[in-house]
Design an enzyme around this catalytic site. Structure first.
Site, PDB file in Angstrom:
ATOM      1  N   ASP A  81       0.839  -1.194   0.000  1.00 16.42           N
ATOM      2  CA  ASP A  81       0.000   0.000   0.000  1.00 16.42           C
ATOM      3  C   ASP A  81       0.878   1.251   0.000  1.00 16.42           C
ATOM      4  OD1 ASP A  81      -2.537   1.207   0.066  1.00 16.42           O
ATOM      5  OD2 ASP A  81      -2.428   1.483   2.250  1.00 16.42           O
ATOM      6  N   HIS A  82       0.450   2.274  -0.697  1.00 13.95           N
ATOM      7  CA  HIS A  82       1.154   3.559  -0.737  1.00 13.95           C
ATOM      8  C   HIS A  82       2.646   3.395  -1.008  1.00 13.95           C
ATOM      9  CE1 HIS A  82      -2.212   6.130   0.289  1.00 13.95           C
ATOM     10  NE2 HIS A  82      -2.580   5.224   1.178  1.00 13.95           N
ATOM     11  N   GLU A 133      -3.300   6.395  -7.166  1.00 13.74           N
ATOM     12  CA  GLU A 133      -4.143   7.342  -6.426  1.00 13.74           C
ATOM     13  C   GLU A 133      -4.189   8.659  -7.172  1.00 13.74           C
ATOM     14  OE1 GLU A 133      -4.081   9.753  -2.201  1.00 13.74           O
ATOM     15  OE2 GLU A 133      -3.677   7.600  -2.139  1.00 13.74           O
ATOM     16  N   HIS A 177      -7.037   9.013   6.151  1.00 17.03           N
ATOM     17  CA  HIS A 177      -6.388   7.989   6.964  1.00 17.03           C
ATOM     18  C   HIS A 177      -6.430   8.375   8.439  1.00 17.03           C
ATOM     19  CE1 HIS A 177      -4.113   7.573   3.026  1.00 17.03           C
ATOM     20  NE2 HIS A 177      -4.663   6.386   3.187  1.00 17.03           N
ATOM     21  N   GLY A 178      -6.390   7.368   9.295  1.00 18.22           N
ATOM     22  CA  GLY A 178      -6.332   7.627  10.733  1.00 18.22           C
ATOM     23  C   GLY A 178      -7.694   7.854  11.335  1.00 18.22           C
ATOM     24  N   HIS A 205      -9.753   4.531   0.573  1.00 22.29           N
ATOM     25  CA  HIS A 205      -8.812   4.498   1.692  1.00 22.29           C
ATOM     26  C   HIS A 205      -9.443   5.205   2.889  1.00 22.29           C
ATOM     27  CE1 HIS A 205      -4.840   3.551  -0.520  1.00 22.29           C
ATOM     28  NE2 HIS A 205      -5.846   3.278  -1.338  1.00 22.29           N
ATOM     29  N   GLY A 206      -8.812   5.045   4.056  1.00 27.53           N
ATOM     30  CA  GLY A 206      -9.330   5.725   5.232  1.00 27.53           C
ATOM     31  C   GLY A 206     -10.667   5.187   5.689  1.00 27.53           C
ATOM     32  N   GLY A 207     -10.830   3.860   5.693  1.00 27.13           N
ATOM     33  CA  GLY A 207     -12.124   3.283   6.009  1.00 27.13           C
ATOM     34  C   GLY A 207     -12.467   3.258   7.483  1.00 27.13           C
ATOM     35  N   THR A 230      -6.164   1.682  10.670  1.00 27.15           N
ATOM     36  CA  THR A 230      -6.254   2.205  12.037  1.00 27.15           C
ATOM     37  C   THR A 230      -7.099   1.310  12.931  1.00 27.15           C
ATOM     38  OG1 THR A 230      -5.973   4.458  11.221  1.00 27.15           O
ATOM     39  CG2 THR A 230      -6.920   4.203  13.415  1.00 27.15           C
TER      40      THR A 230
END
Length: 288
Positions: A81-82, A133, A177-178, A205-207, A230
């Protein structure tokens, strides 16, 4: 069973669901993720972001992820990822990862296209899927620095998909994210427009922190892969806290079991939501 991301995205499209892509950083997290997937007989993705390799070296955790996928009783893709550097992406491919993300979102639009295509030329001959992305998902997952959200532009998304050979596109629609401060404000209209115009599976992303209802709306509007990091980290830490709060005597083996269990419950709840069949309420929590 180790498979490519492309195969899982095709499955998600057929079944009108999203595949959970779960970050893992150690053995306990990996065991909990696989346990949940096998119990539900659901395909998943094991992932780790390049930024996290300072704490979980790729040679160690990558080999474990690939072996866990091979031995799993369900389909599992293993995803970087990333990814920021071509060297790290090349190393992940060499370890047996079946999917890589090149995150060129901090580059100019033209540079992002150019470098994404370079990664496609590196990955596709090895039968490795490529995610990119466009826009900027906020938070710290990619670089460790807090980044502002820049929502994906529709016209740029159409052009980007047409000029690259990507297998999946991560978009920014207000996700981050986070931990979210308050409720996330997702732009569902933007998601629908991008889905209708772009013939590439879309990634969220950032779910962690998004509600089940919001997830189902995202799936209905074309999201086929959802990243969770997270929530997994919180589940493992909270499980350890609960274990130590019970008082001594302490045992590594009991602690190990507790952390596996915490991750398992979190991932199981996510999978049930992402499979888009049942109707769990609220958001997931660590439930050891």
């Amino acid at each position: 069973m180790l498979v490519t991301l492309t195969e899982l995205l095709e499955e998600a499209e057929r079944e009108n669901k999203a595949i959970g892509s779960f970050s893992t950083f150690n053995m306990e997290m990996t065991m909990g993720i696989i346990k949940a997937a096998e119990e539900l007989q659901s395909s998943i993705i094991l992932q780790i972001a390049e930024k996290r390799l300072d704490n979980s070296p790729l040679d160690y955790v990558g080999a474990m992820m690939v072996q866990a996928a091979k031995q799993a009783g369900v389909k599992v893709a293993v995803h970087l990822d990333h990814g920021i550097s071509a060297d790290t992406i090349r190393k992940a491919i060499g370890l047996g990862f079946t999917s890589v993300m090149y995150d060129g979102s901090r580059q100019s639009f033209e540079k992002n296209i150019e470098e994404t295509n370079e990664i496609c030329r590196l990955a596709h001959p090895a039968h490795v899927s490529v995610e990119a992305e466009l826009g900027a998902v906020g938070g710290q997952e990619a670089t460790g620095q807090v980044e502002e959200i820049v929502c994906t532009d529709l016209e740029e998304a159409v052009e980007f998909a047409a000029r690259t050979e990507i297998d999946a596109l991560a978009i920014a629609i207000g996700n981050a994210h986070g931990h979210y401060h308050g409720r996330p404000q997702l732009d569902f209209r933007r998601l629908q427009e991008i889905h209708e115009a772009v013939p590439v599976p879309l990634v969220l992303h950032g779910g962690s922190g998004i509600s089940p209802e919001e997830f189902r709306n995202c799936i209905r509007l074309g999201i086929r892969k959802i990243n969770i990091a997270t929530a997994n980290m919180d589940a493992l830490v909270d499980s350890a806290k609960e274990y130590f709060s019970a008082g001594s005597p302490y045992s590594y083996f009991d602690l190990n079991e507790c952390m596996v269990k915490g991750t398992y419950h979190t991932v199981k709840n996510c999978i049930e939501i992402f499979n888009n069949k049942s109707n769990p309420q609220g958001t997931w929590q660590c439930m050891p």
